[in-house]
Design an enzyme around this catalytic site. Structure first.
Site, mmCIF file in Angstrom:
data_model
loop_
_atom_site.group_PDB
_atom_site.id
_atom_site.type_symbol
_atom_site.label_atom_id
_atom_site.label_comp_id
_atom_site.label_asym_id
_atom_site.label_seq_id
_atom_site.Cartn_x
_atom_site.Cartn_y
_atom_site.Cartn_z
ATOM 1 N N GLU A 52 1.094 -1.213 -0.056
ATOM 2 C CA GLU A 52 -0.007 0.095 -0.003
ATOM 3 C C GLU A 52 0.928 1.285 0.091
ATOM 4 O O GLU A 52 2.114 1.141 0.479
ATOM 5 C CB GLU A 52 -0.999 -0.014 1.608
ATOM 6 C CG GLU A 52 -1.833 0.959 1.683
ATOM 7 C CD GLU A 52 -2.463 1.018 2.980
ATOM 8 O OE1 GLU A 52 -2.168 -0.016 3.599
ATOM 9 O OE2 GLU A 52 -3.296 1.902 3.298
ATOM 10 N N LYS A 123 -9.249 2.488 -1.949
ATOM 11 C CA LYS A 123 -9.691 1.950 -0.745
ATOM 12 C C LYS A 123 -10.871 2.311 0.070
ATOM 13 O O LYS A 123 -11.031 3.618 0.271
ATOM 14 C CB LYS A 123 -8.340 2.175 0.421
ATOM 15 C CG LYS A 123 -8.420 1.555 1.716
ATOM 16 C CD LYS A 123 -7.117 2.042 2.464
ATOM 17 C CE LYS A 123 -6.699 0.945 3.884
ATOM 18 N NZ LYS A 123 -5.555 1.586 4.549
ATOM 19 N N CYS A 156 -5.087 -3.243 2.381
ATOM 20 C CA CYS A 156 -4.900 -3.248 4.046
ATOM 21 C C CYS A 156 -6.183 -3.678 4.897
ATOM 22 O O CYS A 156 -6.540 -4.779 4.960
ATOM 23 C CB CYS A 156 -4.073 -2.236 4.704
ATOM 24 S SG CYS A 156 -3.414 -2.320 5.978
#
Lengths: 287, 287
Positions: A52, A123, A156
């Site tokens: 990330e 995200k 994540c």
């Protein structure tokens, strides 16, 4: 290095390459990721996953810092990934700070193939101080057809929210690539694996799909990152796990060739045993 | 035994009691569960969780065998649990084969308090040969108000399907009781916990609620059961874990008193960070 003689026609080698980005230094980080991609290629990788925020670092204090380290989808880091993907005929998924229209800033991941950008993910679930630096993602969970199967991405903390894996599985994903910056969990017992590994195992098992999660290592503004990248097969158990430093892990997987075996798994079929009519998946009703 | 002096007014002691039922012998199994409940009471338990199918065993070859070991909600095992719950002013959740109207057979769990039956759950996700012996549950995931918080149930393999925990959390559950008959996973690596523990940890963490899962032990018609009952706190990590034999584990928890701390967890808030508009939770679209 995997012997090509052992591989079925639909098998691929997936790699997770751990880096330690320098906060705000896009040029150095881009070089670092290209070097990591070449290192994975040397190990036989067809698909390389990077952490990330691999292009600009993670621990931004505010939107101004985040914006200074962000780039559009046509930016220099993605250009470099396109170049190396074309050169070696491989696929790359990595995280980058995205500068979008109207001043929006996303914690994004891109899937790049030999012909350029194939998919963009933003995200959905921002973690902690990320809320100071980014806007929440607005593209849902895209799934892209590739020569090696249907591929989706998450980033994540998305893995902590089971709807992330599930949305990708519902859209038919065979393989999830998960650029991550995993941090230590303050309460982890000594005899339990990192929470990240539990989330990857649970996500892969409950959705009967492969997951390749690459995490950064190092310390940035006091925040430690654990590395510990993991490639899970469709039972959820690890095929490869990394330590806490500079490292590339690889595993051979067969996302397309395993479709029938996955759907007809004689032990657990948690994706196919779903009973949607019995669920409540809306907003929390009481607390 | 937990010292009552250490307990807040909303704290309770939850216990998971492992038994090894005899296939088809409801009378012996009922006595066995009542003894286990009394054992848990002696350890200070306010809420006692028993395994799945604790009244009649699990490995039925067909519906006829299952029916012969089933009982209605007014049956002898539930009556015995009501009696002991009233006698000791405790709550009991256990699994039983349920004979319902029209010849339906469910793998069910009941929540019994000092005033009798408070909630019924019918296993939504049947596992493997259970499909030969039971009908799939048709009550969704009920959540019941109790003096110690909102309580829901799921049974064993339901925990492998993340919508189970999530549906309970969406309905406001503080605590999930999970009667289970956990079996060994054929591929578990030596350095990873049982898959059941991963599912409980992931479910508790991602939904920020307590989970108490009681599993049976022993071997029935060649099927081994692992015991390994686990009580998880709202971070997902274990408060107590059992071995593979006759055992009662206990832990003190505070489902009501922790509500604000859970909702405002400074580290991870995966229940409250959900973004429902971004998910696809319907039937699988492609494979």
């Amino acid at each position: 290095m995997v012997d090509p003689g052992e591989r079925s026609s639909t098998s691929i080698v997936v790699a997770c390459a751990q880096t330690d980005p320098i906060l705000g230094d896009i040029e150095a980080n881009t070089d670092m990721t290209v070097e990591a991609i070449r290192g994975a290629v040397a190990l036989g990788a067809d698909v390389i996953v990077l952490p990330e925020c691999a292009s600009g670092g993670w621990a931004f204090a505010d939107r101004a810092e985040s914006a200074a380290a962000a780039q559009p989808l046509t930016g220099s880091t993605i250009r470099a990934w396109e170049q190396v993907a074309m050169e070696h005929n491989v696929w790359v998924s990595g995280g980058f700070g995205e500068k979008a229209d109207g001043g929006a800033l996303y914690n994004s991941a891109v899937l790049v193939g030999p012909n350029g950008v194939e998919s963009l993910y933003r995200k959905v679930h921002l973690w902690n101080s990320e809320n100071l630096a980014f806007d929440p993602g607005n593209l849902g969970y895209p799934v892209t057809e590739t020569p090696f199967g249907r591929v989706g991405m998450l980033i994540c903390y998305d893995a902590w929210v089971p709807e992330s894996f599930r949305s990708l599985a519902v859209a038919g994903a065979d393989l999830v690539l998960a650029p991550s910056d995993w941090v230590p969990n303050p309460h982890q017992p000594a005899d339990m694996p990192p929470l990240a590994h539990l989330m990857v195992t649970a996500g892969a098992h409950s959705n009967q799909m492969y997951v390749a999660a690459a995490s950064r290592y190092g310390i940035e503004r006091g925040q430690q990152f654990i590395g510990s990248s993991m490639i899970a097969d469709h039972t959820g158990w690890p095929l490869a796990r990394a330590g806490g430093g500079e490292e590339i892990i690889v595993a051979q997987i067969d996302p397309i060739g395993s479709r029938s075996a996955r759907r007809n798994d004689p032990f657990n079929r948690p994706l196919w045993d779903r009973r949607v009519s019995q669920y409540e998946m809306g907003e929390v009703r009481a607390h």
